[in-house]
Design a protein around this motif. Structure first.
Motif, mmCIF file in Angstrom:
data_model
loop_
_atom_site.group_PDB
_atom_site.id
_atom_site.type_symbol
_atom_site.label_atom_id
_atom_site.label_comp_id
_atom_site.label_asym_id
_atom_site.label_seq_id
_atom_site.Cartn_x
_atom_site.Cartn_y
_atom_site.Cartn_z
ATOM 1 N N PRO A 41 67.575 38.976 6.409
ATOM 2 C CA PRO A 41 67.538 38.533 7.801
ATOM 3 C C PRO A 41 68.919 38.036 8.244
ATOM 4 C CG PRO A 41 65.686 37.631 6.566
ATOM 5 C CD PRO A 41 66.616 38.245 5.572
ATOM 6 N N ASP A 42 69.243 38.248 9.497
ATOM 7 C CA ASP A 42 70.549 37.863 10.042
ATOM 8 C C ASP A 42 70.901 36.410 9.740
ATOM 9 O OD1 ASP A 42 71.016 40.384 11.050
ATOM 10 O OD2 ASP A 42 70.328 39.892 13.077
ATOM 11 N N ILE A 43 69.933 35.541 9.807
ATOM 12 C CA ILE A 43 70.179 34.105 9.623
ATOM 13 C C ILE A 43 70.709 33.785 8.219
ATOM 14 C CG2 ILE A 43 67.815 33.546 8.928
ATOM 15 C CD1 ILE A 43 68.115 30.968 10.617
ATOM 16 N N TYR A 44 70.439 34.657 7.230
ATOM 17 C CA TYR A 44 70.848 34.392 5.852
ATOM 18 C C TYR A 44 72.027 35.238 5.372
ATOM 19 C CZ TYR A 44 66.301 32.124 5.850
ATOM 20 O OH TYR A 44 65.237 31.338 6.167
ATOM 21 N N LYS A 45 72.533 36.122 6.216
ATOM 22 C CA LYS A 45 73.598 37.030 5.788
ATOM 23 C C LYS A 45 74.842 36.304 5.288
ATOM 24 C CE LYS A 45 72.245 41.148 8.315
ATOM 25 N NZ LYS A 45 72.599 42.127 9.341
ATOM 26 N N ALA A 46 75.272 35.280 5.990
ATOM 27 C CA ALA A 46 76.478 34.540 5.577
ATOM 28 C C ALA A 46 76.267 33.876 4.216
ATOM 29 C CB ALA A 46 76.856 33.503 6.631
ATOM 30 N N LEU A 47 75.079 33.357 3.972
ATOM 31 C CA LEU A 47 74.795 32.721 2.684
ATOM 32 C C LEU A 47 74.725 33.742 1.552
ATOM 33 C CD1 LEU A 47 72.170 30.016 3.689
ATOM 34 C CD2 LEU A 47 74.513 29.648 2.902
ATOM 35 N N VAL A 48 74.217 34.920 1.846
ATOM 36 C CA VAL A 48 74.157 35.975 0.836
ATOM 37 C C VAL A 48 75.567 36.433 0.483
ATOM 38 C CG1 VAL A 48 73.385 38.341 0.379
ATOM 39 C CG2 VAL A 48 71.821 36.693 1.423
ATOM 40 N N ILE A 49 76.412 36.585 1.479
ATOM 41 C CA ILE A 49 77.813 36.960 1.227
ATOM 42 C C ILE A 49 78.501 35.871 0.411
ATOM 43 C CG2 ILE A 49 80.054 37.322 2.336
ATOM 44 C CD1 ILE A 49 78.444 38.702 4.635
ATOM 45 N N GLN A 50 78.276 34.616 0.757
ATOM 46 C CA GLN A 50 78.855 33.504 0.000
ATOM 47 C C GLN A 50 78.340 33.530 -1.440
ATOM 48 O OE1 GLN A 50 78.156 29.599 1.663
ATOM 49 N NE2 GLN A 50 79.034 28.562 -0.104
ATOM 50 N N SER A 51 77.065 33.792 -1.622
ATOM 51 C CA SER A 51 76.492 33.873 -2.964
ATOM 52 C C SER A 51 77.172 34.960 -3.784
ATOM 53 C CB SER A 51 74.986 34.153 -2.888
ATOM 54 O OG SER A 51 74.304 33.100 -2.258
ATOM 55 N N ALA A 52 77.402 36.114 -3.171
ATOM 56 C CA ALA A 52 78.060 37.218 -3.878
ATOM 57 C C ALA A 52 79.500 36.854 -4.232
ATOM 58 C CB ALA A 52 78.025 38.476 -3.017
ATOM 59 N N GLU A 53 80.190 36.213 -3.315
ATOM 60 C CA GLU A 53 81.586 35.825 -3.559
ATOM 61 C C GLU A 53 81.711 34.776 -4.653
ATOM 62 O OE1 GLU A 53 82.823 34.612 0.338
ATOM 63 O OE2 GLU A 53 83.311 36.663 0.954
ATOM 64 N N GLU A 54 80.726 33.888 -4.756
ATOM 65 C CA GLU A 54 80.771 32.804 -5.729
ATOM 66 C C GLU A 54 80.077 33.132 -7.049
ATOM 67 O OE1 GLU A 54 79.418 29.169 -3.921
ATOM 68 O OE2 GLU A 54 80.907 29.287 -2.316
ATOM 69 N N CYS A 55 79.449 34.283 -7.141
ATOM 70 C CA CYS A 55 78.732 34.659 -8.362
ATOM 71 C C CYS A 55 79.734 34.848 -9.507
ATOM 72 C CB CYS A 55 77.954 35.952 -8.130
ATOM 73 S SG CYS A 55 77.044 36.496 -9.593
ATOM 74 N N PRO A 56 79.645 34.010 -10.561
ATOM 75 C CA PRO A 56 80.641 34.086 -11.632
ATOM 76 C C PRO A 56 80.618 35.409 -12.396
ATOM 77 C CG PRO A 56 78.894 32.568 -12.230
ATOM 78 C CD PRO A 56 78.667 32.967 -10.799
ATOM 79 N N GLY A 57 79.477 36.049 -12.434
ATOM 80 C CA GLY A 57 79.386 37.320 -13.144
ATOM 81 C C GLY A 57 79.609 38.531 -12.259
ATOM 82 N N GLY A 58 79.748 38.284 -10.948
ATOM 83 C CA GLY A 58 79.897 39.400 -10.013
ATOM 84 C C GLY A 58 78.655 40.276 -9.973
ATOM 85 N N ALA A 59 77.495 39.656 -10.152
ATOM 86 C CA ALA A 59 76.242 40.398 -10.289
ATOM 87 C C ALA A 59 75.566 40.767 -8.976
ATOM 88 C CB ALA A 59 75.259 39.597 -11.143
ATOM 89 N N ILE A 60 75.968 40.149 -7.873
ATOM 90 C CA ILE A 60 75.303 40.396 -6.595
ATOM 91 C C ILE A 60 76.028 41.512 -5.846
ATOM 92 C CG2 ILE A 60 74.619 39.425 -4.373
ATOM 93 C CD1 ILE A 60 74.512 36.683 -5.812
ATOM 94 N N ASN A 61 75.272 42.549 -5.548
ATOM 95 C CA ASN A 61 75.800 43.694 -4.803
ATOM 96 C C ASN A 61 75.229 43.674 -3.395
ATOM 97 O OD1 ASN A 61 77.095 44.933 -7.147
ATOM 98 N ND2 ASN A 61 75.004 45.244 -7.853
ATOM 99 N N ILE A 62 76.077 43.948 -2.411
ATOM 100 C CA ILE A 62 75.668 43.968 -1.009
ATOM 101 C C ILE A 62 75.943 45.340 -0.441
ATOM 102 C CG2 ILE A 62 76.089 43.008 1.287
ATOM 103 C CD1 ILE A 62 76.897 40.400 -0.091
ATOM 104 N N GLU A 63 74.959 45.861 0.297
ATOM 105 C CA GLU A 63 75.104 47.146 0.982
ATOM 106 C C GLU A 63 74.839 46.951 2.465
ATOM 107 O OE1 GLU A 63 72.580 50.152 -0.665
ATOM 108 O OE2 GLU A 63 72.921 49.427 -2.698
ATOM 109 N N GLY A 64 75.567 47.633 3.292
ATOM 110 C CA GLY A 64 75.362 47.550 4.735
ATOM 111 C C GLY A 64 76.150 46.411 5.334
ATOM 112 N N ASP A 65 75.831 46.111 6.603
ATOM 113 C CA ASP A 65 76.603 45.098 7.334
ATOM 114 C C ASP A 65 76.094 43.717 7.116
ATOM 115 O OD1 ASP A 65 74.263 45.597 8.730
ATOM 116 O OD2 ASP A 65 75.188 45.641 10.675
#
Length: 65
Positions: A41-65
């Motif tokens: 959901p749009d409301i959580y996109k910034a937090l998901v991006i932050q989660s991916a950036e801060e993931c120590p293992g680089g395990a979070i993949n994001i697709e799309g905008d």
């Protein structure tokens, strides 16, 4: 936007679960975080991006905008 967690890279530190529990949950059986929603959901996109950036293992993949 969609997100996924790479099982091989997830270190289980649960940072993403703390940042955005509406999207990420720790799976005690798999010992890794999982994504709870198909489309972020749009409301959580910034937090998901932050989660991916801060993931120590680089395990979070994001697709799309």
């Amino acid at each position: 936007m969609k997100a996924s967690v790479d099982k091989e890279l997830c270190m289980g530190d649960r940072n993403c679960n703390m940042l955005c529990p509406e999207v990420f949950k720790y799976d005690e059986d798999e010992l890794m975080s999982i994504v709870l929603v198909e489309e972020i959901p749009d409301i959580y996109k910034a937090l998901v991006i932050q989660s991916a950036e801060e993931c120590p293992g680089g395990a979070i993949n994001i697709e799309g905008d």
